[in-house]
Write a protein that holds these residues in place. Structure first.
Motif, PDB file in Angstrom:
ATOM      1  N   LYS A   4      51.481  28.764  42.690  1.00 54.43           N
ATOM      2  CA  LYS A   4      50.779  29.118  41.614  1.00 54.43           C
ATOM      3  C   LYS A   4      49.216  28.870  41.390  1.00 54.43           C
ATOM      4  CE  LYS A   4      53.058  31.591  39.186  1.00 54.43           C
ATOM      5  NZ  LYS A   4      53.240  33.039  39.035  1.00 54.43           N
ATOM      6  N   THR A  41      46.656  34.912  32.531  1.00 51.25           N
ATOM      7  CA  THR A  41      47.905  34.771  31.849  1.00 51.25           C
ATOM      8  C   THR A  41      47.797  33.834  33.871  1.00 51.25           C
ATOM      9  OG1 THR A  41      47.926  37.188  31.547  1.00 51.25           O
ATOM     10  CG2 THR A  41      49.911  36.070  33.139  1.00 51.25           C
ATOM     11  N   LEU A  42      47.831  33.256  34.402  1.00 51.96           N
ATOM     12  CA  LEU A  42      48.638  32.718  35.643  1.00 51.96           C
ATOM     13  C   LEU A  42      48.120  30.927  35.018  1.00 51.96           C
ATOM     14  CD1 LEU A  42      46.768  34.399  38.802  1.00 51.96           C
ATOM     15  CD2 LEU A  42      48.911  34.240  38.233  1.00 51.96           C
ATOM     16  N   LYS A  81      48.212  29.968  32.426  1.00 53.81           N
ATOM     17  CA  LYS A  81      49.785  29.521  31.481  1.00 53.81           C
ATOM     18  C   LYS A  81      50.837  29.390  32.473  1.00 53.81           C
ATOM     19  CE  LYS A  81      47.930  31.771  27.607  1.00 53.81           C
ATOM     20  NZ  LYS A  81      48.382  33.130  26.024  1.00 53.81           N
ATOM     21  N   GLU A  82      50.815  29.977  33.385  1.00 55.35           N
ATOM     22  CA  GLU A  82      51.862  29.887  34.332  1.00 55.35           C
ATOM     23  C   GLU A  82      52.791  29.320  34.535  1.00 55.35           C
ATOM     24  OE1 GLU A  82      52.318  33.900  36.006  1.00 55.35           O
ATOM     25  OE2 GLU A  82      53.110  35.040  34.101  1.00 55.35           O
ATOM     26  N   GLU A 107      52.739  26.152  32.730  1.00 49.59           N
ATOM     27  CA  GLU A 107      54.749  25.895  32.810  1.00 49.59           C
ATOM     28  C   GLU A 107      55.003  25.128  33.957  1.00 49.59           C
ATOM     29  OE1 GLU A 107      55.535  29.448  31.592  1.00 49.59           O
ATOM     30  OE2 GLU A 107      54.093  29.516  29.680  1.00 49.59           O
ATOM     31  N   ALA A 108      54.337  25.720  35.022  1.00 50.93           N
ATOM     32  CA  ALA A 108      54.975  25.164  36.390  1.00 50.93           C
ATOM     33  C   ALA A 108      55.306  23.838  36.596  1.00 50.93           C
ATOM     34  CB  ALA A 108      54.733  26.473  37.069  1.00 50.93           C
ATOM     35  N   ASN A 163      53.568  26.543  22.475  1.00 53.25           N
ATOM     36  CA  ASN A 163      54.624  26.252  23.733  1.00 53.25           C
ATOM     37  C   ASN A 163      55.807  25.732  23.620  1.00 53.25           C
ATOM     38  OD1 ASN A 163      54.094  23.822  24.320  1.00 53.25           O
ATOM     39  ND2 ASN A 163      53.626  24.013  26.597  1.00 53.25           N
TER      40      ASN A 163
END
Length: 253
Positions: free
Chosen positions: A137, A213-214, A216-217, A220-221, A237
């Motif tokens: 990511k 968007t990336l 945020k991802e 999260e990862a 979150n």
């Protein structure tokens, strides 16, 4: 929204640009800083370094409107009012230079933010082995930021070229022997240039939205506990919500 006056210049060229979303890390009580937290620091500092870019957006739009109003006043005058044409053309030319100054401030901000962002690259390989998805990511985020930065450079060059054409237009308008054919030719060239700016602006916004968007991802990862600030609103979150319920919401080291 962009409008075109029949036979005139493109109006309201600059759409407001998509901005990088900010996030706030909920820190744990642990000492030291992990690779993922260093990445977070660089990513969020990049957002801060784009503050000057962010601050130029609305003023740029307002200056475009102000210049357009002067342009419309000029073309409504006749040659018996040449001194007034000349005066208003000089005023419009001054606004073009104000726009160029703001464009330079904008570019300096984008360049500084990109320089800060680039500091995450050597940290990607330092992520824990079990976070392979986070590494992937992060690499995708880097690729998207590079495309966003390249898109901005194209946008900057196109907008700067359009400003040069605007300046030439107002210089031409101060000449009594200016023909309608010369005027129309210059306006057509300006409109073509700004249509290119519009397309570049859209591309830049698309890359910015994908980047947000990336990011945020990625967070999260990485299992970072953050709150997101975007468009003046905060999104919390799931991890933070769990923390508010009394469970552990601290970031991992």
């Amino acid at each position: 929204m962009f409008h075109v006056i029949r036979g005139g210049k493109v109006v309201q060229v600059r759409m407001l640009m998509a901005l990088l979303a900010a996030a706030v890390l909920i820190l744990s009580g642990c000492t030291g800083q992990s690779a993922k937290e260093e990445m977070y620091d660089h990513l969020e500092k990049a957002v801060t370094l784009e503050d000057a870019f962010r601050e130029q957006q609305q003023p740029m739009v307002e200056l475009e409107k102000e210049e357009q109003e002067l342009y419309e006043q000029i073309i409504d005058l006749n040659m018996d009012q040449f001194e007034e044409i000349k005066e208003k053309s000089q005023q419009a030319a001054a606004i073009v230079e104000e726009r160029r100054e703001k464009l330079e401030l904008e570019k300096e901000s984008i360049d500084s933010a990109k320089e800060e962002f680039d500091k995450i690259e050597p940290l990607v390989e330092d992520l824990d082995e079990e976070k392979a998805d986070a590494k992937d990511k992060a690499k995708e985020l880097i690729d998207t930021m590079n495309k966003r930065y390249d898109a901005y450079q194209d946008l900057y060059s196109s907008y700067d070229e359009a400003l040069t054409l605007d300046a030439e237009l107002y210089e031409m308008m101060q000449k009594e022997d200016l023909t309608e054919e010369q005027l129309q030719g210059q306006i057509e060239e300006i409109n073509q240039s700004y249509n290119k700016v519009i397309e570049m602006n859209k591309t830049f916004n698309e890359h910015t939205e994908k980047y947000n968007t990336l990011k945020k991802e990625l967070y999260e990862a990485l299992e970072l506990d953050v709150t997101y600030e975007e468009s003046g609103e905060k999104e919390t979150n799931d991890e933070e919500k769990e923390g508010e319920d009394g469970t552990d919401a601290s970031s991992e080291e």
